[in-house]
Enzyme design. Sequence first.
Site, PDB file in Angstrom:
ATOM      1  CB  SER A   1      73.200  43.492  49.151  1.00 47.76           C
ATOM      2  OG  SER A   1      71.979  43.767  48.487  1.00 47.76           O
TER       3      SER A   1
ATOM      4  CG  ASP B   1      67.768  37.495  51.368  1.00 41.15           C
ATOM      5  OD1 ASP B   1      67.327  37.980  50.306  1.00 41.15           O
ATOM      6  OD2 ASP B   1      68.869  37.832  51.855  1.00 41.15           O
TER       7      ASP B   1
ATOM      8  CG  HIS C   1      69.967  39.604  48.516  1.00 41.78           C
ATOM      9  ND1 HIS C   1      69.615  39.857  49.835  1.00 41.78           N
ATOM     10  CD2 HIS C   1      70.569  40.728  48.061  1.00 41.78           C
ATOM     11  CE1 HIS C   1      69.987  41.089  50.155  1.00 41.78           C
ATOM     12  NE2 HIS C   1      70.568  41.639  49.100  1.00 41.78           N
TER      13      HIS C   1
END
Length: 351
Positions: A43, A326, A329
């Site tokens: 991600s 978040d 990340h």
Amino acid sequence: MLLSIVKVILFCVYAFVRLSKCDGRIILRKNVSVSAVLVFGDSFVDQGNNNYINTLAKANYPPYGKDSPDGKPTGRFSNGKTLSDFLAEALGVKDYLPASLDPLLEDKDLQTGVSFGSAGTGFDQRTSTSLSAIPISAQLDMFKEYIMKLKKNIGEEPANNIITNSIVVVVAGNNDLILTRRLQHDVVAYSNMLIKLVLNFTEEIYTLGVRRIVVFSLPPMGCYPFVRTLVGGPERRCVDKENDIAQLYNNILKQQLQFWATSFPQSRVAYIDYYNPLISIIENPQKYGFDVVDKGCCGTGEVEVAFLCNKLTPTCPDRSKYFFWDGFHPSEEGYKIIVDNILQDLLNNLF
């Protein structure tokens, strides 16, 4: 004013000679070129590939993308740019690296690179399966298809030149050691197994013509806001156990990559320390312009990630002051600072 301009010019001349940076971009010697940036991983480098697969690990809804050019979510796990974008930009290739599965991708975009990254993936097949991500093995297949399409579009020799002069970036292992390794009894054995998979992957892309390879170490996983909340106690401290595991893995990875490179003298392999730059930011936030490093900007900042970070969750008033966007990340500003801090290592190892 004139003196300032002269200083900038002199700095850029110095940067040109030293293969360093000028105005945020790497200045390369005339005989050195970067044709494309090709990215594999999770991600941290998913540019929106997960938008097009059946998974809960998506970021194609607000408030993700809040600071993208049109303010719309792109599938990047950030309020704006990611690691992939800032690396491509710094290398002077392009400002935004597209997702390889983007249906709007044009043939000309392929010539400067794409990301095959998928949120939730890992080197261990079980990791990708558990999170319905695109496995690293499948990302490799996507790369093979990319090469075939490139050759069809521009011819075999020009396509081979692009691959040879590209930089491949690999950012994965994080999900394996946070999730799947809990099924294992021996962390050292599991780390060694993962690193064997890393080396196999590195050799596979080498056989496809890649010569410059960047492999990121693991970050300090115990300092993610989500992990702090889950197992960091009432004070939400960084979790030493998780960070120790990351450092163990990193030490083995660095040693094994150096050994691997001796068997492939035509390759240039850069082991990039992703751990210490992040620890430095987390321990000295003011030095880097951040006020908050233990929470994300989305929602409470303690747990929100993926679907938990959504249009109903408020965001912090000043995103530039938050290192994390978040629960896992970094924010766009966080990614920018990270890339600024690893560029010299990348230069020293690749050119």
